[in-house]
Design an enzyme around this catalytic site. Structure first.
Site: not given
Ligand code: SIN
Length: 282
Positions: A99, A101, A258, A273
């Site tokens: 995905h 974000d 990612h 984050r």
């Molecule tokens: C995310 O999608 O921001 C999480 C990525 C992660 O936990 O590695």
């Protein structure tokens, strides 16, 4: 001057020789921004940032965004704790699907910053796929379909398609608001977006949130989207990050997708984050 070490020939670079706990001067900020343009994902090791330092870093790239629908940490609406407790086993994780974000927003984040606090000794990697490389290598038949076309994004799964169901939660893992009509309405973005600085074109589709291609039904779109997703995450477009405590990663949310690898049951993993905004995808 910092050293920049590419992680692969396609995506990702480690930057060495920068202390992000110190004030970030103009020259370092320029280096970080141009490294992000060039490599889509940048990684800095051994930083051990507190929240204030993470927010200073985030501001180098854009205005910090407060994300809707996801519960932030206590006392700071701009920060999310990406947490899986050791006791949360045989359940999904936040971000455990390919995905970008929050593409269901009218103006999705331009990028995100993750700062590792506690990570498994092995496992719990994050993988990114360069969507500019994916667009460049797109077979003509698929390119003809996506060029000049919008895709429809809907927020219903809210980034937690495979996340722990409420009843399986044991600790502080991410909580999302569900059933919000604002997030569940259809938002259109171009299938191919252009980087505002470099002019690079990239595929902008999202296996979690894209429900269909414009002017097509979900049924018509499904096999085309499947082919696009399969192509978009070819290993030659990817880099994989082995986290260590104190590692910080910044990524371009419009040029990449990612995937949080969920292979560390029985171990606690905690990262913070933050996200930054930019002009809407065009
Ligand atoms: C995310 O999608 O921001 C999480 C990525 C992660 O936990 O590695």
């Amino acid at each position: 001057m910092p050293d920049i070490h590419p992680i692969t020939g396609t995506i990702g670079a480690e930057i060495v020789g920068v202390d992000l706990k110190a004030p970030i001067g103009d020259a370092i900020a320029d280096t970080l921004r141009s490294a992000l343009w060039a490599h889509q994902v940048i990684v800095l090791r051994d930083q051990h940032l507190d929240i204030a330092a993470q927010k200073r870093l985030t501001s180098v790239f854009g205005d910090i965004m407060q994300l809707p629908y996801v519960e932030p940490v206590e006392n700071d609406p701009e920060v999310i704790a990406v947490l899986k407790e050791a006791s949360e086993q045989k359940v999904g994780v936040f971000g455990g699907d390919w995905h970008s974000d929050f593409s269901f927003l009218e103006n999705p984040p331009e990028g995100s910053v993750l700062s590792a606090v506690e990570v498994p000794v092995y496992g719990g990697d994050t993988v990114w796929a360069n969507q500019a490389a994916a667009y460049e290598a797109l077979p003509d038949a698929l390119r003809e379909i996506v060029d000049g076309r919008d895709a429809v994004h809907v927020g219903k799964p809210y980034g937690v398609k495979h996340a722990p169901p409420e009843e399986a939660r044991t600790g502080g893992s991410i909580r999302m608001t569900r059933g919000d009509p604002d997030a569940d309405r259809e938002i259109r973005h171009p299938c191919v977006v252009t980087h505002p600085g470099s002019g690079t074109k990239a595929l902008f589709l999202n296996p979690i949130y894209t429900t269909r291609l414009d002017a097509m039904s979900e049924e018509e779109s499904a096999p085309i989207l499947e082919a696009l997703y399969k192509h978009a995450v070819r290993p030659d477009f990817c880099c994989r990050l082995r986290w260590t405590p104190g590692t910080v990663a910044v990524w371009d949310n419009r040029m990449t997708m990612h995937y949080a690898v969920n292979d560390y049951d029985g171990t606690r993993r905690l990262l913070y984050r933050t996200t930054f905004s930019g002009a809407p995808p065009a």
